[in-house]
Design a protein around this motif. Structure first.
Motif, PDB file in Angstrom:
ATOM      1  N   THR A  48      41.158  84.878  68.266  1.00  0.00           N
ATOM      2  CA  THR A  48      40.776  86.098  68.985  1.00  0.00           C
ATOM      3  C   THR A  48      40.558  87.188  67.950  1.00  0.00           C
ATOM      4  O   THR A  48      41.496  87.538  67.222  1.00  0.00           O
ATOM      5  CB  THR A  48      41.878  86.531  69.969  1.00  0.00           C
ATOM      6  OG1 THR A  48      42.111  85.495  70.918  1.00  0.00           O
ATOM      7  CG2 THR A  48      41.474  87.808  70.690  1.00  0.00           C
ATOM      8  N   ASP A 201      44.331  78.793  68.253  1.00  0.00           N
ATOM      9  CA  ASP A 201      44.248  79.246  69.641  1.00  0.00           C
ATOM     10  C   ASP A 201      45.593  79.027  70.325  1.00  0.00           C
ATOM     11  O   ASP A 201      46.109  77.907  70.366  1.00  0.00           O
ATOM     12  CB  ASP A 201      43.149  78.480  70.369  1.00  0.00           C
ATOM     13  CG  ASP A 201      42.824  79.066  71.741  1.00  0.00           C
ATOM     14  OD1 ASP A 201      43.595  79.914  72.218  1.00  0.00           O
ATOM     15  OD2 ASP A 201      41.798  78.660  72.322  1.00  0.00           O
ATOM     16  N   CYS A 202      46.169  80.090  70.845  1.00  0.00           N
ATOM     17  CA  CYS A 202      47.491  80.007  71.484  1.00  0.00           C
ATOM     18  C   CYS A 202      47.443  79.378  72.874  1.00  0.00           C
ATOM     19  O   CYS A 202      48.485  78.974  73.409  1.00  0.00           O
ATOM     20  CB  CYS A 202      48.098  81.408  71.610  1.00  0.00           C
ATOM     21  SG  CYS A 202      48.508  82.191  70.032  1.00  0.00           S
ATOM     22  N   ASP A 203      46.269  79.274  73.463  1.00  0.00           N
ATOM     23  CA  ASP A 203      46.144  78.824  74.848  1.00  0.00           C
ATOM     24  C   ASP A 203      46.769  77.438  75.036  1.00  0.00           C
ATOM     25  O   ASP A 203      46.382  76.478  74.378  1.00  0.00           O
ATOM     26  CB  ASP A 203      44.672  78.789  75.252  1.00  0.00           C
ATOM     27  CG  ASP A 203      44.485  78.542  76.744  1.00  0.00           C
ATOM     28  OD1 ASP A 203      45.322  79.002  77.528  1.00  0.00           O
ATOM     29  OD2 ASP A 203      43.496  77.862  77.118  1.00  0.00           O
ATOM     30  N   GLY A 204      47.752  77.364  75.923  1.00  0.00           N
ATOM     31  CA  GLY A 204      48.426  76.110  76.207  1.00  0.00           C
ATOM     32  C   GLY A 204      49.412  75.680  75.144  1.00  0.00           C
ATOM     33  O   GLY A 204      50.013  74.604  75.254  1.00  0.00           O
ATOM     34  N   ASP A 207      53.027  81.383  73.887  1.00  0.00           N
ATOM     35  CA  ASP A 207      52.781  82.724  74.404  1.00  0.00           C
ATOM     36  C   ASP A 207      52.304  83.609  73.248  1.00  0.00           C
ATOM     37  O   ASP A 207      53.015  83.743  72.237  1.00  0.00           O
ATOM     38  CB  ASP A 207      54.086  83.277  74.987  1.00  0.00           C
ATOM     39  CG  ASP A 207      53.936  84.661  75.586  1.00  0.00           C
ATOM     40  OD1 ASP A 207      52.874  85.296  75.406  1.00  0.00           O
ATOM     41  OD2 ASP A 207      54.895  85.125  76.235  1.00  0.00           O
TER      42      ASP A 207
END
Length: 369
Positions: A48, A201-204, A207
């Motif tokens: 991001t 990428d932190c997704d999944g 947090d």
């Protein structure tokens, strides 16, 4: 590299009354924060993209570490660091915040091999089961100081999973992020490319509020006296707000703010500087390890980042350190870095050639005595 930096600094210096004041905020001007965000977006490629609002500037990373320790821990809470580690962590994590530095040992295994990431979880579980201190954060130094290597993406992912399972913060000290100077193989050690935790990428996985990065312009640009660091937390504005409360004690100098932003905003200069710096670091590293090989002195192989060679000088560290002191040559003592074995020292090779030659000569004199 200081001559190149000074030429650029002097060429672009045009001060205004604003630089004699506190700028817009004691945590760095919007111009500075945006400049830091832009440089890191280009070089570490966050999943991001960073914005200036994700960053607070401090007068160095020592202050940034201390602020994070204060914000994330109550007195007596723990922060995990893997051995060996940067010796300043003891001071920055513990001295004023009252937190504890909890060492993670590897019993002869490679501290950066993904197979030992589970050791961090073992310490967290043991501390909970045995009524030890609450573990609030894991703090890797990536690229590693003193080993001079980069953590693999796989290792960082495992740390993220551990942090998510136990609601522990991951505070990645990345002050050598732009000083990755060699690629390929060194003996049988495969060198890792640098991966920032921001690039994952932190997704999944974790947090985003648990992931933070520290960076300091002073290291990658060879100017410790600039004393300018940053706390970066894209997913946790509350942490930044907590740090802001202590920022009175780490306010950024207006002149340093202006000068740093001016340099970082010059993309052509930054690209040229980083490329030349890394090339020079690689040459110096090769020069020193050739000397060590010639004299049969063991060292930890696989370095491709930072300014250090982790060297085994065989003898009792404190006794040898006294001999170094008499010869006015300074090496980092392994025990101060949490070394698991005696006899290890940290050599800093980012020096002028004539200084390296004299320093290496004095090291041999001390060993010979």
């Amino acid at each position: 590299m200081q001559k190149k930096l000074l030429q650029r600094a002097n060429a672009g210096l045009k001060l205004s009354p604003q630089q004699l004041l506190l700028n817009d905020t004691i945590t760095g001007s919007p111009r500075l924060k945006t400049a830091i965000a832009n440089v890191l977006n280009r070089y570490v490629k966050p999943a991001t993209p960073l914005k200036g609002s994700h960053i607070l500037a401090t007068n160095g990373v020592a202050s940034a570490i201390e602020h994070c320790s204060w914000a994330l821990c109550d007195p007596g809470d723990g922060v995990l660091v893997g051995r060996p580690y940067f010796r300043g962590f003891n001071r920055d994590i513990c001295l004023r915040p009252g937190s504890k530095l909890i060492q993670v040992s590897f019993d002869g295994a490679d501290p950066l091999d993904v197979s030992v990431a589970s050791r961090y979880e073992e310490v967290i579980v043991r501390s909970r089961e045995e009524g030890g201190c609450a573990i609030r954060a894991i703090m890797p130094c990536n690229p590693h100081n003193p080993l001079g290597r980069c953590y693999s993406r796989a290792f960082l992912v495992e740390l993220m999973k551990i942090c998510q399972r136990y609601s522990v913060h991951l505070v990645s000290d990345e002050i050598y992020a732009l000083s990755v100077w060699r690629r390929g193989r060194d003996g049988e050690v495969v060198m890792e490319e640098f991966t920032s935790v921001l690039a994952i990428d932190c997704d999944g996985l974790i947090d985003p509020a648990l992931v933070h990065v520290l960076w300091r312009v002073s290291k990658d640009f060879g100017a410790n006296g600039m004393q300018l660091g940053a706390v970066i937390s894209p997913g946790n504005p509350d942490l930044l707000e907590a740090v802001r409360g202590a920022a009175q004690y780490s306010s950024v100098c207006g002149l340093g703010d202006y000068l740093t932003a001016s340099i970082l905003n010059d993309e052509e200069f930054v690209d040229s500087f980083v490329a030349e710096s890394n090339k020079t670091l690689a040459v110096n590293y090769g020069y020193v390890v050739a000397f060590l090989d010639e004299h049969g002195i063991p060292y930890a192989r696989g370095s491709n980042a930072g300014f250090f060679i982790w060297t085994d000088l065989w003898v009792k560290s404190r006794e040898l350190a006294e001999k170094f002191a008499l010869r006015k040559v300074h090496l980092g003592i392994g025990e101060d870095f949490g070394s698991e074995q005696p006899g290890w020292f940290r050599i800093t090779f980012s020096q002028k050639r004539e200084w390296l030659d004299e320093g290496l000569k004095r090291i041999l004199d001390a060993i010979g005595s």
